[in-house]
Design a protein around this motif. Sequence first.
Motif, short mmCIF file in Angstrom:
data_model
loop_
_atom_site.label_atom_id
_atom_site.label_comp_id
_atom_site.label_asym_id
_atom_site.label_seq_id
_atom_site.Cartn_x
_atom_site.Cartn_y
_atom_site.Cartn_z
N PRO A 130 -3.97 -7.09 -3.93
CA PRO A 130 -2.96 -6.99 -4.64
C PRO A 130 -2.79 -8.66 -5.02
O PRO A 130 -2.29 -8.69 -5.22
CB PRO A 130 -2.58 -7.58 -2.78
CG PRO A 130 -3.25 -6.77 -2.87
CD PRO A 130 -4.76 -6.35 -2.99
N MET A 131 -3.63 -9.89 -5.28
CA MET A 131 -3.88 -11.08 -5.00
C MET A 131 -3.92 -10.48 -7.15
O MET A 131 -3.29 -11.78 -7.60
CB MET A 131 -5.03 -12.11 -4.83
CG MET A 131 -5.04 -12.50 -3.62
SD MET A 131 -3.78 -13.68 -3.40
CE MET A 131 -4.22 -14.56 -4.19
N GLY A 132 -4.02 -10.15 -7.73
CA GLY A 132 -3.62 -9.94 -8.55
C GLY A 132 -2.54 -10.22 -9.19
O GLY A 132 -2.22 -10.33 -10.83
N GLU A 133 -1.75 -9.64 -8.26
CA GLU A 133 -0.04 -9.40 -8.81
C GLU A 133 0.14 -11.32 -9.18
O GLU A 133 1.38 -10.96 -9.63
CB GLU A 133 0.32 -8.86 -7.41
CG GLU A 133 0.22 -7.54 -7.81
CD GLU A 133 0.82 -6.53 -8.88
OE1 GLU A 133 2.48 -7.31 -9.53
OE2 GLU A 133 0.44 -6.09 -9.63
N ALA A 372 4.97 -13.98 -4.16
CA ALA A 372 5.24 -12.93 -3.66
C ALA A 372 5.52 -12.52 -3.34
O ALA A 372 5.75 -11.33 -2.52
CB ALA A 372 7.39 -14.01 -3.72
N ASN A 373 5.65 -11.42 -4.88
CA ASN A 373 4.77 -10.17 -4.75
C ASN A 373 3.49 -9.13 -4.94
O ASN A 373 3.83 -8.49 -3.65
CB ASN A 373 5.42 -9.81 -6.58
CG ASN A 373 6.11 -10.35 -7.50
OD1 ASN A 373 6.98 -9.78 -6.85
ND2 ASN A 373 6.21 -9.57 -8.43
N ALA A 374 2.61 -10.82 -3.89
CA ALA A 374 1.49 -10.13 -4.14
C ALA A 374 1.26 -10.16 -2.86
O ALA A 374 0.79 -9.18 -1.95
CB ALA A 374 -0.15 -11.36 -4.52
N SER A 375 2.36 -11.29 -2.20
CA SER A 375 2.53 -10.99 -0.66
C SER A 375 3.30 -9.90 0.03
O SER A 375 2.73 -9.79 0.72
CB SER A 375 2.52 -12.83 -0.63
OG SER A 375 2.26 -13.56 -0.45
N ASN A 376 3.87 -9.45 -0.68
CA ASN A 376 4.94 -8.23 -0.52
C ASN A 376 3.89 -7.56 -0.10
O ASN A 376 4.42 -6.00 0.29
CB ASN A 376 5.91 -8.37 -0.87
CG ASN A 376 6.59 -7.87 -0.44
OD1 ASN A 376 7.39 -7.86 1.00
ND2 ASN A 376 7.87 -6.34 -0.52
N MET A 377 3.08 -7.32 -1.13
CA MET A 377 2.47 -5.82 -1.52
C MET A 377 1.51 -6.15 -0.19
O MET A 377 0.68 -4.99 0.68
CB MET A 377 1.36 -5.91 -3.08
CG MET A 377 2.29 -5.38 -4.09
SD MET A 377 1.41 -4.93 -5.14
CE MET A 377 -0.14 -4.20 -5.15
N ILE A 378 0.95 -7.24 0.09
CA ILE A 378 0.09 -7.09 0.85
C ILE A 378 0.34 -6.77 2.91
O ILE A 378 0.09 -5.90 3.38
CB ILE A 378 -1.22 -8.90 1.41
CG1 ILE A 378 -1.61 -8.97 -0.25
CG2 ILE A 378 -1.83 -8.77 2.66
CD1 ILE A 378 -1.52 -10.55 -0.29
N LEU A 413 -2.93 -16.48 2.12
CA LEU A 413 -2.33 -17.21 3.80
C LEU A 413 -2.36 -15.58 3.92
O LEU A 413 -2.57 -15.96 5.16
CB LEU A 413 -1.74 -18.24 3.80
CG LEU A 413 -1.68 -19.41 3.14
CD1 LEU A 413 -0.82 -20.94 3.59
CD2 LEU A 413 -3.27 -20.06 4.33
N VAL A 414 -1.44 -15.17 3.45
CA VAL A 414 -0.72 -13.72 3.88
C VAL A 414 -1.29 -12.63 4.20
O VAL A 414 -1.31 -12.52 5.25
CB VAL A 414 0.14 -13.23 2.74
CG1 VAL A 414 0.70 -11.93 3.31
CG2 VAL A 414 1.52 -14.00 3.01
N GLY A 415 -2.31 -12.93 3.09
CA GLY A 415 -3.53 -12.38 3.54
C GLY A 415 -4.24 -12.66 4.76
O GLY A 415 -4.94 -11.32 5.42
N ILE A 416 -4.96 -13.54 4.98
CA ILE A 416 -5.24 -13.73 5.78
C ILE A 416 -4.71 -13.67 7.17
O ILE A 416 -4.94 -13.28 8.33
CB ILE A 416 -5.92 -15.48 6.04
CG1 ILE A 416 -7.34 -15.70 5.05
CG2 ILE A 416 -6.48 -16.21 7.46
CD1 ILE A 416 -6.75 -17.27 4.73
N ILE A 417 -3.55 -13.82 7.85
CA ILE A 417 -2.88 -13.18 8.50
C ILE A 417 -2.62 -11.78 8.63
O ILE A 417 -2.44 -11.46 9.93
CB ILE A 417 -0.97 -14.32 8.34
CG1 ILE A 417 -0.74 -15.46 8.23
CG2 ILE A 417 0.00 -13.70 9.37
CD1 ILE A 417 0.07 -16.39 8.12
#
Length: 431
Positions: A130-133, A372-378, A413-417
């Motif tokens: 997702p970070m690729g987004e 924001a898009n990557a975070s929402n995928m995560i 940070l979203v990925g870690i959380i």
Amino acid sequence: MMETIFVVLIGAVAAVLANRNIAVFNDGLRPIVSEHIEGRLKRRELGLTAFAMSFGLVIGFGIPFTLSASIILIHSILLGTDIIGLIIPKKKWGSIAAALVGGLYGWALISGLEGFVKLFDHLPVNFLEPMGEVGTPVVVTFMAFPALAVAMQFTIKKGILTFAVAAIVRQLAVFVNDKGFLHIGDNVISLNQEGVALIVGMIFLFTFAMREKTEEGSTVDLASIFSDKVKSIKKNVFFFMIIGGLIAGATNLLLMAGDPISLSLLADGKQADAGIAAAARAIGFIPLVASTAIATGVYSPVGFTLIFVVGLFVPNVWLAVIIGALVIFAEVMLLSFIARFLDNYPGVRNSGENIRNAMTKLLEVALLIGGANASNMIAPGFGFFFVAGFYLLNEVAGRPIVRMAVGPVGAILVGIIANILVAMGLMTIPQ
């Protein structure tokens, strides 16, 4: 093994160039290094300034992009070597120490990257893909930066005209591709719509810039005024050839990229498109890099960034090394000529800063959307909430994190959380 050697050598040479006050990557550091060379700034203050200006960009900008694509964004290594080279005292042993620490830093960067990728496979929520987004909007919106630069320098009306024509040309390219109008024999040729729009925008920008006339008595002979500084750069051309060849070779191996746009395209396997984007960026940055180099006597380890274009288009790594070295040699030798050209066309000279500001503003918006898009995928729902809140709180706090880095850092940070919440049983693994 060869990939590691390239990165280690780049780290070592770049740190030595910074330590010897020959070249730094951070554009804002060049005038400050010049102040130190002329005795108006102590070494300790220079090192602390370099740390303050570059460390946040390494952590908040370079590293997140590097992790998102498993390709080293050049900022990750060269902003770090700026710090290393300028913090280490410039003594007899300074260059040796800088080379050792810079090489070690390069090794840690490439070794740690492989370790990070393997680590993600063992996480409950693998957020590497997702970070690729994060970089996806950048590729599409990059074509708008010439219009923004035109608006900033030549009025909003001309900016709107540039934007409108670029947008129309882009859609015409889409139409041509859909209908398959272009072909050689039985092979259909597909135009890169963003690339075509970008070229049109750059034509508008430089047309307006070259029409801007010099006012009577306002011309400044940059080459004559700063002749000693130009000579000092030319004196060190051998060092630039070494690092230019190394970076061109590393780019050819798809180890690194010079900017987020070409990095995102490389991550998608679009090497030719990445080369076009890198070329457009290089052309736009020539006035900025040339002006700061001529005025300060401090060059950039990547020159005008044309070495990235060489790396992406040349078919062989060793050929890329040779051509990259020759290209940066030609850049240095042509500095006096470029200075005289910029004197004759002040609009082109002034466009350098506007191009940089336009790119920065565009990247701030695009990376925020991408983050924001990557975070929402995560973490669906929570991702948008977190990045929006993170951005606004950062603004209220006086922007301790640069705007450009808020999206990528927020996604990490979203990925870690998300992994913590899954481990605590407070969140299910997204499908």
